[in-house]
Design a protein around this motif. Structure first.
Motif, PDB file in Angstrom:
ATOM      1  N   UNK A  81      37.275   0.039  35.866  1.00  0.00           N
ATOM      2  CA  UNK A  81      37.103  -1.077  36.790  1.00  0.00           C
ATOM      3  C   UNK A  81      36.042  -2.018  36.229  1.00  0.00           C
ATOM      4  N   UNK A  82      36.280  -3.314  36.342  1.00  0.00           N
ATOM      5  CA  UNK A  82      35.311  -4.273  35.815  1.00  0.00           C
ATOM      6  C   UNK A  82      35.398  -5.591  36.584  1.00  0.00           C
ATOM      7  N   UNK A  83      34.348  -6.388  36.454  1.00  0.00           N
ATOM      8  CA  UNK A  83      34.307  -7.738  37.007  1.00  0.00           C
ATOM      9  C   UNK A  83      33.544  -8.615  36.029  1.00  0.00           C
ATOM     10  N   UNK A  84      34.064  -9.807  35.788  1.00  0.00           N
ATOM     11  CA  UNK A  84      33.434 -10.746  34.866  1.00  0.00           C
ATOM     12  C   UNK A  84      32.847 -11.884  35.685  1.00  0.00           C
ATOM     13  N   UNK A  85      31.564 -12.145  35.458  1.00  0.00           N
ATOM     14  CA  UNK A  85      30.884 -13.250  36.134  1.00  0.00           C
ATOM     15  C   UNK A  85      30.366 -14.192  35.069  1.00  0.00           C
ATOM     16  N   UNK A  86      30.816 -15.444  35.117  1.00  0.00           N
ATOM     17  CA  UNK A  86      30.260 -16.430  34.201  1.00  0.00           C
ATOM     18  C   UNK A  86      28.978 -16.971  34.826  1.00  0.00           C
ATOM     19  N   UNK A  87      27.922 -16.973  34.062  1.00  0.00           N
ATOM     20  CA  UNK A  87      26.622 -17.443  34.544  1.00  0.00           C
ATOM     21  C   UNK A  87      26.549 -18.934  34.263  1.00  0.00           C
ATOM     22  N   UNK A  88      26.299 -19.710  35.282  1.00  0.00           N
ATOM     23  CA  UNK A  88      26.230 -21.174  35.138  1.00  0.00           C
ATOM     24  C   UNK A  88      24.844 -21.613  35.568  1.00  0.00           C
ATOM     25  N   UNK A  89      23.959 -21.746  34.588  1.00  0.00           N
ATOM     26  CA  UNK A  89      22.582 -22.172  34.896  1.00  0.00           C
ATOM     27  C   UNK A  89      22.445 -23.661  34.926  1.00  0.00           C
ATOM     28  N   UNK A 107      31.913   2.441  33.265  1.00  0.00           N
ATOM     29  CA  UNK A 107      32.199   3.030  31.959  1.00  0.00           C
ATOM     30  C   UNK A 107      31.805   4.497  31.913  1.00  0.00           C
ATOM     31  N   UNK A 108      32.642   5.288  31.257  1.00  0.00           N
ATOM     32  CA  UNK A 108      32.289   6.681  31.017  1.00  0.00           C
ATOM     33  C   UNK A 108      31.287   6.720  29.864  1.00  0.00           C
ATOM     34  N   UNK A 109      30.677   7.870  29.648  1.00  0.00           N
ATOM     35  CA  UNK A 109      29.735   8.015  28.536  1.00  0.00           C
ATOM     36  C   UNK A 109      30.436   7.737  27.204  1.00  0.00           C
ATOM     37  N   UNK A 110      31.659   8.199  27.057  1.00  0.00           N
ATOM     38  CA  UNK A 110      32.416   7.958  25.826  1.00  0.00           C
ATOM     39  C   UNK A 110      32.720   6.487  25.595  1.00  0.00           C
ATOM     40  N   UNK A 111      33.074   5.789  26.662  1.00  0.00           N
ATOM     41  CA  UNK A 111      33.349   4.350  26.547  1.00  0.00           C
ATOM     42  C   UNK A 111      32.073   3.591  26.182  1.00  0.00           C
ATOM     43  N   UNK A 131      26.612 -15.311  18.885  1.00  0.00           N
ATOM     44  CA  UNK A 131      26.883 -14.562  20.110  1.00  0.00           C
ATOM     45  C   UNK A 131      25.944 -13.374  20.219  1.00  0.00           C
ATOM     46  N   UNK A 132      25.301 -13.256  21.367  1.00  0.00           N
ATOM     47  CA  UNK A 132      24.427 -12.117  21.662  1.00  0.00           C
ATOM     48  C   UNK A 132      25.163 -11.261  22.673  1.00  0.00           C
ATOM     49  N   UNK A 133      25.563 -10.065  22.276  1.00  0.00           N
ATOM     50  CA  UNK A 133      26.266  -9.150  23.179  1.00  0.00           C
ATOM     51  C   UNK A 133      25.449  -7.873  23.281  1.00  0.00           C
ATOM     52  N   UNK A 134      25.140  -7.479  24.521  1.00  0.00           N
ATOM     53  CA  UNK A 134      24.323  -6.284  24.755  1.00  0.00           C
ATOM     54  C   UNK A 134      24.946  -5.409  25.819  1.00  0.00           C
ATOM     55  N   UNK A 135      24.862  -4.108  25.591  1.00  0.00           N
ATOM     56  CA  UNK A 135      25.268  -3.127  26.586  1.00  0.00           C
ATOM     57  C   UNK A 135      24.119  -2.987  27.574  1.00  0.00           C
ATOM     58  N   UNK A 136      24.412  -3.077  28.859  1.00  0.00           N
ATOM     59  CA  UNK A 136      23.388  -2.954  29.894  1.00  0.00           C
ATOM     60  C   UNK A 136      23.687  -1.727  30.749  1.00  0.00           C
ATOM     61  N   UNK A 137      22.822  -1.443  31.693  1.00  0.00           N
ATOM     62  CA  UNK A 137      23.046  -0.298  32.586  1.00  0.00           C
ATOM     63  C   UNK A 137      24.319  -0.455  33.408  1.00  0.00           C
ATOM     64  N   UNK A 138      24.687  -1.701  33.718  1.00  0.00           N
ATOM     65  CA  UNK A 138      25.850  -1.938  34.575  1.00  0.00           C
ATOM     66  C   UNK A 138      27.085  -2.412  33.830  1.00  0.00           C
ATOM     67  N   UNK A 139      26.998  -2.596  32.523  1.00  0.00           N
ATOM     68  CA  UNK A 139      28.148  -3.075  31.759  1.00  0.00           C
ATOM     69  C   UNK A 139      27.717  -3.772  30.496  1.00  0.00           C
ATOM     70  N   UNK A 140      28.022  -5.071  30.409  1.00  0.00           N
ATOM     71  CA  UNK A 140      27.689  -5.857  29.223  1.00  0.00           C
ATOM     72  C   UNK A 140      27.137  -7.219  29.616  1.00  0.00           C
TER      73      UNK A 140
END
Length: 83
Positions: free
Chosen positions: A75-83, A11-15, A39-48
């Protein structure tokens, strides 16, 4: 029961600012007194990071987020976390 996702995105700074503003607006939306957000949605250093609590269906915002990132050429990648 629920769904968790890590979304790595270039992500760019604007995004990042745009997404942070959307998340802040969502956090201020009215809820029933004492109700926890579903739903808990947070912006992280690497995305969301998105965690949807106690829901039998995947996060409904994922398609819109993918469409936004693709329209932005991010560019992005989605990983579903399955604990």
């Amino acid at each position: 029961m629920g769904f968790e996702f890590r979304i790595a995105a270039s992500l760019t700074a604007g995004q990042r600012q745009h997404i942070a503003r959307l998340l802040a607006e969502r956090a201020q939306a009215p809820r029933a007194p004492g109700a926890m957000p579903d739903t808990d949605a947070r912006l992280t250093e690497t995305g969301l990071y998105v965690c949807q609590h106690l829901r039998p269906d995947p996060w409904h915002g994922l398609a819109a987020l993918r469409a936004y990132l693709e329209a932005q050429g991010a560019g992005y990648a989605v990983e579903e976390i399955d604990d």
